[in-house]
Design a protein around this motif. Structure first.
Motif, PDB file in Angstrom:
ATOM      1  N   PHE A  77      19.602  -0.457  69.083  1.00  0.00           N
ATOM      2  CA  PHE A  77      19.225  -1.244  68.055  1.00  0.00           C
ATOM      3  C   PHE A  77      17.952  -0.365  67.624  1.00  0.00           C
ATOM      4  CE2 PHE A  77      21.495  -3.771  70.920  1.00  0.00           C
ATOM      5  CZ  PHE A  77      22.507  -4.285  70.003  1.00  0.00           C
ATOM      6  N   ARG A  78      17.939  -0.083  66.356  1.00  0.00           N
ATOM      7  CA  ARG A  78      16.638   0.334  65.564  1.00  0.00           C
ATOM      8  C   ARG A  78      16.013  -0.714  64.824  1.00  0.00           C
ATOM      9  NH1 ARG A  78      13.084   3.187  62.912  1.00  0.00           N
ATOM     10  NH2 ARG A  78      13.144   3.178  60.575  1.00  0.00           N
ATOM     11  N   LEU A  79      14.676  -0.925  65.174  1.00  0.00           N
ATOM     12  CA  LEU A  79      13.875  -1.875  64.476  1.00  0.00           C
ATOM     13  C   LEU A  79      12.859  -1.139  63.492  1.00  0.00           C
ATOM     14  CD1 LEU A  79      15.214  -3.468  66.626  1.00  0.00           C
ATOM     15  CD2 LEU A  79      13.169  -4.961  66.661  1.00  0.00           C
ATOM     16  N   GLY A  80      12.908  -0.957  62.370  1.00  0.00           N
ATOM     17  CA  GLY A  80      12.185  -0.166  61.875  1.00  0.00           C
ATOM     18  C   GLY A  80      11.474  -0.647  60.520  1.00  0.00           C
ATOM     19  N   THR A  81      10.626  -0.322  59.491  1.00  0.00           N
ATOM     20  CA  THR A  81      10.375  -0.829  58.497  1.00  0.00           C
ATOM     21  C   THR A  81      10.891   0.234  57.188  1.00  0.00           C
ATOM     22  OG1 THR A  81       8.186   0.506  58.708  1.00  0.00           O
ATOM     23  CG2 THR A  81       8.242  -1.939  59.374  1.00  0.00           C
ATOM     24  N   CYS A  82      10.922  -0.137  56.140  1.00  0.00           N
ATOM     25  CA  CYS A  82      11.547   0.641  54.967  1.00  0.00           C
ATOM     26  C   CYS A  82      11.037   0.080  53.831  1.00  0.00           C
ATOM     27  CB  CYS A  82      12.906   0.686  55.312  1.00  0.00           C
ATOM     28  SG  CYS A  82      13.855  -0.937  54.863  1.00  0.00           S
ATOM     29  N   GLY A  83      11.359   1.117  52.654  1.00  0.00           N
ATOM     30  CA  GLY A  83      11.140   0.648  51.203  1.00  0.00           C
ATOM     31  C   GLY A  83      12.600   0.376  50.615  1.00  0.00           C
ATOM     32  N   SER A  84      12.445  -0.218  49.660  1.00  0.00           N
ATOM     33  CA  SER A  84      13.810  -0.411  48.725  1.00  0.00           C
ATOM     34  C   SER A  84      13.857   0.023  47.614  1.00  0.00           C
ATOM     35  CB  SER A  84      14.124  -2.267  48.527  1.00  0.00           C
ATOM     36  OG  SER A  84      15.070  -2.486  47.844  1.00  0.00           O
ATOM     37  N   VAL A  85      15.196   0.449  47.349  1.00  0.00           N
ATOM     38  CA  VAL A  85      15.141   1.216  45.872  1.00  0.00           C
ATOM     39  C   VAL A  85      15.827   0.037  44.829  1.00  0.00           C
ATOM     40  CG1 VAL A  85      14.992   3.529  46.596  1.00  0.00           C
ATOM     41  CG2 VAL A  85      17.279   2.256  46.585  1.00  0.00           C
ATOM     42  N   ASN A  86      16.313  -0.822  45.492  1.00  0.00           N
ATOM     43  CA  ASN A  86      17.088  -2.087  44.583  1.00  0.00           C
ATOM     44  C   ASN A  86      15.978  -2.986  44.108  1.00  0.00           C
ATOM     45  OD1 ASN A  86      18.437  -3.943  43.711  1.00  0.00           O
ATOM     46  ND2 ASN A  86      20.166  -3.999  45.129  1.00  0.00           N
TER      47      ASN A  86
ATOM     48  N   PHE B  27      14.741   9.874  40.818  1.00  0.00           N
ATOM     49  CA  PHE B  27      15.487  10.000  42.173  1.00  0.00           C
ATOM     50  C   PHE B  27      15.831   8.893  42.719  1.00  0.00           C
ATOM     51  CE2 PHE B  27      15.614  11.588  46.891  1.00  0.00           C
ATOM     52  CZ  PHE B  27      16.751  12.233  46.586  1.00  0.00           C
ATOM     53  N   LEU B  28      14.641   7.974  43.065  1.00  0.00           N
ATOM     54  CA  LEU B  28      15.099   6.723  43.579  1.00  0.00           C
ATOM     55  C   LEU B  28      16.072   5.670  42.835  1.00  0.00           C
ATOM     56  CD1 LEU B  28      11.678   5.637  44.968  1.00  0.00           C
ATOM     57  CD2 LEU B  28      13.485   7.033  46.314  1.00  0.00           C
ATOM     58  N   GLU B  29      15.791   5.761  41.596  1.00  0.00           N
ATOM     59  CA  GLU B  29      16.990   4.920  40.469  1.00  0.00           C
ATOM     60  C   GLU B  29      18.269   5.816  40.747  1.00  0.00           C
ATOM     61  OE1 GLU B  29      17.455   3.669  35.919  1.00  0.00           O
ATOM     62  OE2 GLU B  29      15.467   4.712  36.706  1.00  0.00           O
ATOM     63  N   GLN B  30      18.426   7.111  40.806  1.00  0.00           N
ATOM     64  CA  GLN B  30      19.864   7.490  40.755  1.00  0.00           C
ATOM     65  C   GLN B  30      20.381   6.995  42.283  1.00  0.00           C
ATOM     66  OE1 GLN B  30      21.468   9.389  39.070  1.00  0.00           O
ATOM     67  NE2 GLN B  30      20.303  10.812  37.842  1.00  0.00           N
ATOM     68  N   LEU B  31      19.568   7.125  43.257  1.00  0.00           N
ATOM     69  CA  LEU B  31      20.105   6.582  44.475  1.00  0.00           C
ATOM     70  C   LEU B  31      20.856   5.144  44.638  1.00  0.00           C
ATOM     71  CD1 LEU B  31      17.576   8.119  47.228  1.00  0.00           C
ATOM     72  CD2 LEU B  31      19.800   8.889  46.409  1.00  0.00           C
ATOM     73  N   ASN B  32      19.877   4.402  44.007  1.00  0.00           N
ATOM     74  CA  ASN B  32      20.395   2.830  43.866  1.00  0.00           C
ATOM     75  C   ASN B  32      21.526   2.896  42.880  1.00  0.00           C
ATOM     76  OD1 ASN B  32      18.990  -0.038  42.249  1.00  0.00           O
ATOM     77  ND2 ASN B  32      20.090  -0.091  43.809  1.00  0.00           N
ATOM     78  N   ASN B  33      21.686   3.673  42.065  1.00  0.00           N
ATOM     79  CA  ASN B  33      22.981   3.671  41.032  1.00  0.00           C
ATOM     80  C   ASN B  33      24.115   4.081  41.972  1.00  0.00           C
ATOM     81  OD1 ASN B  33      21.341   2.837  38.775  1.00  0.00           O
ATOM     82  ND2 ASN B  33      21.406   4.951  38.086  1.00  0.00           N
ATOM     83  N   LEU B  34      23.847   4.705  43.021  1.00  0.00           N
ATOM     84  CA  LEU B  34      24.950   5.240  43.769  1.00  0.00           C
ATOM     85  C   LEU B  34      25.395   4.238  44.826  1.00  0.00           C
ATOM     86  CD1 LEU B  34      24.092   9.054  43.957  1.00  0.00           C
ATOM     87  CD2 LEU B  34      26.196   8.110  42.818  1.00  0.00           C
TER      88      LEU B  34
END
Length: 284
Positions: A114-123, A218-225
């Motif tokens: 179980f990985r417990l991490g922090t992250c950023g959102s692109v949504n 780039f981040l917007e493209q990822l969210n679109n995908l």
């Protein structure tokens, strides 16, 4: 046929422990929490009833103990999929290789990771200080291409590859998904989404200081995908777990929304919420 491993392939310390993790088989539980930051290890193990093992080497810190009568391990991995390559292979060696004989065991043991991490959102619709569980992941680091037996494809990966516009890095992509067995534990998560794992913190995540990133969109493209969030470890954890026969799930605290320019006002509180949420579900 006996699979005897050369000393140069399975490197051990003088006490017989695996080289980087500095662990012996008896130091490890079958349920393992993976965190990036060594300082997060005691933040998890403080909830244990007893801590019986405390070991470290380099960035790899491990505490093993019991919680509500069940044995559990928490370990720091450091940052990046190259570290995960070390961690997953050495964890597997601890349970599926006879370290003294340097022989692969005939009976396979599966670990629950179980990985417990922090992250950023692109949504832009995902709230900061909430939790996300990763269902599908795309790795942009290329690690799994070094393993000859790895191949993974599903509906998400097919759609992502078909729409991914960056031919320069398309050949590095690989995919995986969560442990379906353990996903039931987190069915009440506010967000279940798709994650991108990047090989760096700056240009790969769209940040620009003195060097320009590949694409301002780039981040917007990822969210679109279909990508919801991004971090730096999950693709390797999921992919190597598939190859090695382990169960893996990532739970991450959203501490930034890059599309809205927001950062958590108290990310330590979000981190604690994540730890308590996961421990409550994996230890009954």
């Amino acid at each position: 046929m006996i699979n005897k491993l050369a000393a140069s392939e399975l490197v051990l310390n003088e006490d017989g422990s695996v080289y980087h993790l500095n662990l012996l088989p008896e130091d490890l539980a079958e349920k393992i929490i993976l965190v990036g930051d060594p300082d997060r290890v005691p933040k998890v193990s403080k909830y244990f009833d007893i801590i019986e093992v405390r070991k470290n080497k380099r960035e790899f810190y491990t505490h093993t103990g019991t919680l509500r009568g069940e044995r559990i391990t928490v370990m720091s991995t450091g940052i990046g999929t190259e570290n995960i390559d070390i961690v997953l292979n050495e964890l597997d060696a601890l349970v599926n290789i006879d370290l003294q004989k340097k022989e692969i065991k005939t009976e396979h043991k599966s670990l629950n990771l179980f990985r417990l991490g922090t992250c950023g959102s692109v949504n832009p619709d995902i709230e900061v200080d909430s939790l996300m569980v990763t269902e599908n992941v795309v790795g942009l680091d290329g690690l799994l291409h070094f393993y000859q037996d790895y191949h993974f494809e599903n509906d998400f990966s097919k759609k992502f590859m078909a729409g991914f516009p960056y031919e320069k890095i398309k050949g590095m992509l690989y995919f995986s998904d969560w442990s379906k067995k353990n996903s039931e534990l987190f069915s009440d998560a506010k967000y279940i989404g798709n994650t991108a794992t990047f090989p760096g913190f700056y240009a790969p995540q769209g940040r620009q200081l003195r060097l320009k990133a590949l694409d301002d969109q780039f981040l917007e493209q990822l969210n679109n995908l279909g990508i919801s969030n991004f971090e730096m470890e999950t693709s390797a954890i999921y992919g190597l777990s598939k190859l090695l026969g382990h169960e893996a799930t990532t739970i991450a605290a959203i501490i930034a929304n890059r599309r809205r320019g927001e950062f958590s006002a108290d990310h330590k509180k979000s981190e604690q919420m994540m730890i308590e949420y996961v421990l409550e579900r994996i230890i009954k």
